[in-house]
Design a protein around this motif. Structure first.
Motif, PDB file in Angstrom:
ATOM      1  N   UNK A 484      55.531 -33.862 -74.666  1.00  0.00           N
ATOM      2  CA  UNK A 484      55.454 -32.867 -73.604  1.00  0.00           C
ATOM      3  C   UNK A 484      56.040 -33.438 -72.329  1.00  0.00           C
ATOM      4  N   UNK A 485      56.781 -32.587 -71.607  1.00  0.00           N
ATOM      5  CA  UNK A 485      57.299 -32.982 -70.303  1.00  0.00           C
ATOM      6  C   UNK A 485      56.244 -32.779 -69.236  1.00  0.00           C
ATOM      7  N   UNK A 486      56.255 -33.642 -68.233  1.00  0.00           N
ATOM      8  CA  UNK A 486      55.269 -33.585 -67.149  1.00  0.00           C
ATOM      9  C   UNK A 486      56.013 -33.519 -65.824  1.00  0.00           C
ATOM     10  N   UNK A 487      55.977 -32.369 -65.198  1.00  0.00           N
ATOM     11  CA  UNK A 487      56.590 -32.227 -63.880  1.00  0.00           C
ATOM     12  C   UNK A 487      55.639 -32.580 -62.768  1.00  0.00           C
ATOM     13  N   UNK A 488      54.321 -32.541 -63.064  1.00  0.00           N
ATOM     14  CA  UNK A 488      53.315 -32.875 -62.064  1.00  0.00           C
ATOM     15  C   UNK A 488      52.985 -34.361 -62.157  1.00  0.00           C
ATOM     16  N   UNK A 489      53.519 -35.131 -61.253  1.00  0.00           N
ATOM     17  CA  UNK A 489      53.201 -36.564 -61.188  1.00  0.00           C
ATOM     18  C   UNK A 489      53.283 -37.002 -59.732  1.00  0.00           C
ATOM     19  N   UNK A 490      52.621 -38.110 -59.446  1.00  0.00           N
ATOM     20  CA  UNK A 490      52.621 -38.652 -58.089  1.00  0.00           C
ATOM     21  C   UNK A 490      53.801 -39.621 -57.966  1.00  0.00           C
ATOM     22  N   UNK A 491      54.864 -39.137 -57.366  1.00  0.00           N
ATOM     23  CA  UNK A 491      56.112 -39.896 -57.300  1.00  0.00           C
ATOM     24  C   UNK A 491      55.899 -41.305 -56.747  1.00  0.00           C
ATOM     25  N   UNK A 492      55.284 -41.371 -55.565  1.00  0.00           N
ATOM     26  CA  UNK A 492      55.204 -42.663 -54.886  1.00  0.00           C
ATOM     27  C   UNK A 492      54.160 -43.596 -55.490  1.00  0.00           C
ATOM     28  N   UNK A 493      53.179 -43.049 -56.223  1.00  0.00           N
ATOM     29  CA  UNK A 493      52.265 -43.924 -56.957  1.00  0.00           C
ATOM     30  C   UNK A 493      53.034 -44.668 -58.057  1.00  0.00           C
ATOM     31  N   UNK A 494      53.963 -43.976 -58.684  1.00  0.00           N
ATOM     32  CA  UNK A 494      54.810 -44.611 -59.690  1.00  0.00           C
ATOM     33  C   UNK A 494      55.672 -45.693 -59.045  1.00  0.00           C
ATOM     34  N   UNK A 495      56.249 -45.372 -57.898  1.00  0.00           N
ATOM     35  CA  UNK A 495      57.096 -46.342 -57.216  1.00  0.00           C
ATOM     36  C   UNK A 495      56.286 -47.572 -56.791  1.00  0.00           C
ATOM     37  N   UNK A 496      55.073 -47.352 -56.300  1.00  0.00           N
ATOM     38  CA  UNK A 496      54.232 -48.467 -55.853  1.00  0.00           C
ATOM     39  C   UNK A 496      53.871 -49.376 -57.022  1.00  0.00           C
ATOM     40  N   UNK A 497      53.550 -48.788 -58.179  1.00  0.00           N
ATOM     41  CA  UNK A 497      53.216 -49.602 -59.341  1.00  0.00           C
ATOM     42  C   UNK A 497      54.384 -50.514 -59.724  1.00  0.00           C
ATOM     43  N   UNK A 498      55.599 -49.956 -59.669  1.00  0.00           N
ATOM     44  CA  UNK A 498      56.782 -50.734 -60.059  1.00  0.00           C
ATOM     45  C   UNK A 498      57.252 -51.681 -58.962  1.00  0.00           C
ATOM     46  N   UNK A 499      56.785 -51.464 -57.734  1.00  0.00           N
ATOM     47  CA  UNK A 499      57.220 -52.313 -56.632  1.00  0.00           C
ATOM     48  C   UNK A 499      58.465 -51.805 -55.930  1.00  0.00           C
ATOM     49  N   UNK A 500      58.808 -50.537 -56.125  1.00  0.00           N
ATOM     50  CA  UNK A 500      59.991 -49.953 -55.482  1.00  0.00           C
ATOM     51  C   UNK A 500      59.656 -49.578 -54.048  1.00  0.00           C
ATOM     52  N   UNK A 501      60.491 -50.007 -53.102  1.00  0.00           N
ATOM     53  CA  UNK A 501      60.149 -49.846 -51.690  1.00  0.00           C
ATOM     54  C   UNK A 501      61.102 -48.953 -50.911  1.00  0.00           C
ATOM     55  N   UNK A 502      62.192 -48.519 -51.473  1.00  0.00           N
ATOM     56  CA  UNK A 502      63.122 -47.663 -50.748  1.00  0.00           C
ATOM     57  C   UNK A 502      63.604 -46.555 -51.678  1.00  0.00           C
ATOM     58  N   UNK A 503      64.695 -45.897 -51.301  1.00  0.00           N
ATOM     59  CA  UNK A 503      65.174 -44.765 -52.084  1.00  0.00           C
ATOM     60  C   UNK A 503      66.240 -45.156 -53.105  1.00  0.00           C
ATOM     61  N   UNK A 504      66.437 -46.430 -53.345  1.00  0.00           N
ATOM     62  CA  UNK A 504      67.466 -46.830 -54.311  1.00  0.00           C
ATOM     63  C   UNK A 504      67.152 -46.285 -55.703  1.00  0.00           C
ATOM     64  N   UNK A 505      65.856 -46.279 -56.061  1.00  0.00           N
ATOM     65  CA  UNK A 505      65.420 -45.770 -57.355  1.00  0.00           C
ATOM     66  C   UNK A 505      64.276 -44.801 -57.123  1.00  0.00           C
ATOM     67  N   UNK A 506      64.365 -43.618 -57.763  1.00  0.00           N
ATOM     68  CA  UNK A 506      63.326 -42.615 -57.619  1.00  0.00           C
ATOM     69  C   UNK A 506      62.946 -42.058 -58.985  1.00  0.00           C
TER      70      UNK A 506
END
Length: 532
Positions: A484-506
């Motif tokens: 199943x596809x999930x459109x409802x997710x917390x974008x920046x929580x995912x980024x924080x877990x991975x350690x992403x700090x800018x807009x290079x990867x979203x």
């Protein structure tokens, strides 16, 4: 900052769900204005299509391995199969007095903002012109009859065009501002669904990436205000060339021929009331695509075919049985062989669907939360679909990640963190249990600099995510599980877990695969009980 870049970033940030606040939405559903899922052009001549998909012998495993059958001829019966297994209905479901249709192409909330069109020369049993596909009746509505010989000459007798458009209101009715994202996901699902269906007929598919939105709108008749009136307008998305990949149709000659064509039909109004979402109007303008040069075709790395799945199904069957899981059982496991095989099908291979539709190199990668894969340690993994992005991903994420190569040598899969991430996956997926109860979940990381340099590519990143999702849907069915596809997710929580700090990867889309729990209260019926 460049105004277009600023506006794109503003939409992207404002349309994010956050733990303490969701993206702007309608607040409640106004059932009185729920949009009609079927666009109809009243006053057109209809061409009923035969239900011929069961005559197709192509196996799904052959397609995923790039073993296509000999090309079928372009005629009414084969085009009927193309539409039936990509944009057609797959079933009707009912619960009490409610009844709704499912389709071979998935859609957020089953709202189906995507419309399909056929542009073709004169073919056996089908006059040349522009047609709208009506999935409810499995029929083509003849929007424009073209008699100018330039029209036929423009196709070089080597293929047909399939056009795709989106009606944003269908999604915005339920999802508000974030609906534009979901429309782009759905477009990507359709591109992949068409590519698979065409390949089952021995045809190659190519996305005409260089084509301007204005040209797409002109060719599909979307800019004809007199044909829409108060009806909801359709946004032009893409043209897909189906046929000889070495040739291209002459779109300018087609447009010239259409100047003399007679158009028929008026679009039905889908909803009695509407809410204007200024942010959607803004991002639509920002990502409007001008004409560009065709991209340089990337050369996919030579890879062995994926392992045979658990279920060696006929493609027609697997296309129609695809469903979005609502709940997972939290106990089903899959083997490492099945897992690696699924991931292998997410990598581009020459002339193999769905990636044959794209000319550009992969720009989206998968961060995987592995929960229940026998023989594989639970934790965080990264599938790097374009090896040229490996160093950038490493430098952008947490320095403590392991980046330990795992799996078959040909699979660019890296083990980052050994840990039980079920709670994290559930939280990131808007606290939905399916994030934790699956065999694995994943977030799709896009190289966002591509969109910041050329804003129209923002749409293409979502399309690529949708294509990945469609491949996972079919792979899950072939493995005996469900996705199943999930459109409802917390974008920046995912980024924080991975350690992403800018807009290079979203992170642009999430997905889960697992053992589905079916709702026994629902009744299912065949998609076309009565021949239209």
């Amino acid at each position: 900052m460049d105004p277009l870049k600023h506006a794109l970033l503003e939409y992207h940030e404002r349309s994010k769900h956050r733990v303490n606040s969701y993206a702007p939405g309608p607040g409640r559903l106004d059932w009185a204005t729920q949009p009609d899922p079927f666009r109809v052009f009243d006053g057109t001549a209809r061409v009923g299509l035969p239900l011929a998909a069961d005559t197709l012998a192509t196996r799904y495993n052959d397609l995923r391995c790039g073993t296509l059958p000999l090309a079928h001829g372009f005629d009414l019966s084969n085009l009927a199969i193309l539409f039936e297994l990509s944009l057609g209905l797959s079933a009707w479901k009912s619960y009490g007095a409610q009844r709704w249709a499912l389709r071979c192409n998935p859609s957020s909330g089953n709202l189906h903002p995507t419309e399909g069109y056929l542009l073709c020369p004169a073919l056996p049993d089908l006059p040349g012109g522009v047609y709208h596909y009506l999935s409810r009746s499995h029929a083509l509505e003849h929007r424009a009859a073209v008699e100018d010989p330039q029209w036929t000459e423009a196709f070089s007798e080597s293929g047909v065009l399939l056009g795709v458009s989106s009606i944003y209101w269908r999604e915005a009715w339920k999802y508000g501002m974030r609906a534009w994202r979901y429309c782009q996901h759905d477009c990507g699902h359709v591109v992949a669904a068409v590519s698979y269906s065409a390949a089952a007929l021995g045809w190659q598919t190519r996305l005409l990436e260089e084509t301007a939105d204005d040209a797409v709108a002109d060719l599909l008749g979307l800019d004809r205000r007199e044909d829409f009136g108060v009806a909801e307008r359709e946004a032009p998305d893409v043209l897909l060339w189906i046929g000889n990949p070495a040739l291209r149709p002459d779109l300018e000659r087609m447009r010239t021929a259409l100047d003399k064509a007679q158009w028929h039909g008026r679009a039905n109004q889908l909803s009695s009331g509407h809410v204007t979402w200024a942010d959607i109007d803004s991002i639509h303008r920002v990502t409007h695509k001008p004409p560009t040069r065709a991209p340089t075709s990337s050369t996919p790395q030579q890879r062995p075919p994926p392992a045979t799945p658990a279920l060696d199904l006929n493609f027609a069957r697997i296309a129609r049985q695809r469903r979005s899981a609502v709940n997972f059982d939290g106990t089903t496991c899959i083997t490492t062989g099945a897992f690696f095989s699924m991931l292998a099908c997410l990598l581009p291979r020459r002339d193999t669907p769905p990636w044959n539709a794209l000319m550009s190199a992969p720009a989206v990668h998968a961060a995987l939360f592995v929960h229940r894969v026998d023989g594989l340690e639970p934790g965080l993994y990264m599938l790097v679909r374009n090896t040229g992005a490996l160093q950038d991903l490493k430098q952008s994420m947490r320095p403590e990640w392991l980046w330990q190569k795992t799996g078959p040598d040909c699979l660019p899969l890296y083990f980052l963190l050994p840990y039980d991430l079920r709670a994290a996956a559930k939280l990131i997926c808007c606290d939905q249990d399916i994030g934790a109860d699956s065999c694995f979940a994943l977030g799709m990381l896009a190289s966002f600099e591509i969109a910041l340099k050329e804003p129209w590519r923002y749409r293409h990143l979502f399309w690529e995510c949708g294509m990945l999702g469609q491949a996972l849907y079919l792979e899950a069915e072939a493995a005996g599980v469900r996705a199943t596809g999930i459109g409802c997710f917390f974008d920046d929580e995912m980024h924080a877990l991975l350690g992403l700090k800018d807009h290079a990867w979203q992170s642009l889309y999430h997905f889960t695969v697992g053992g589905a729990l079916d709702d026994q209260h629902l009744c299912a019926f065949p998609p076309y009980e009565v021949q239209p």
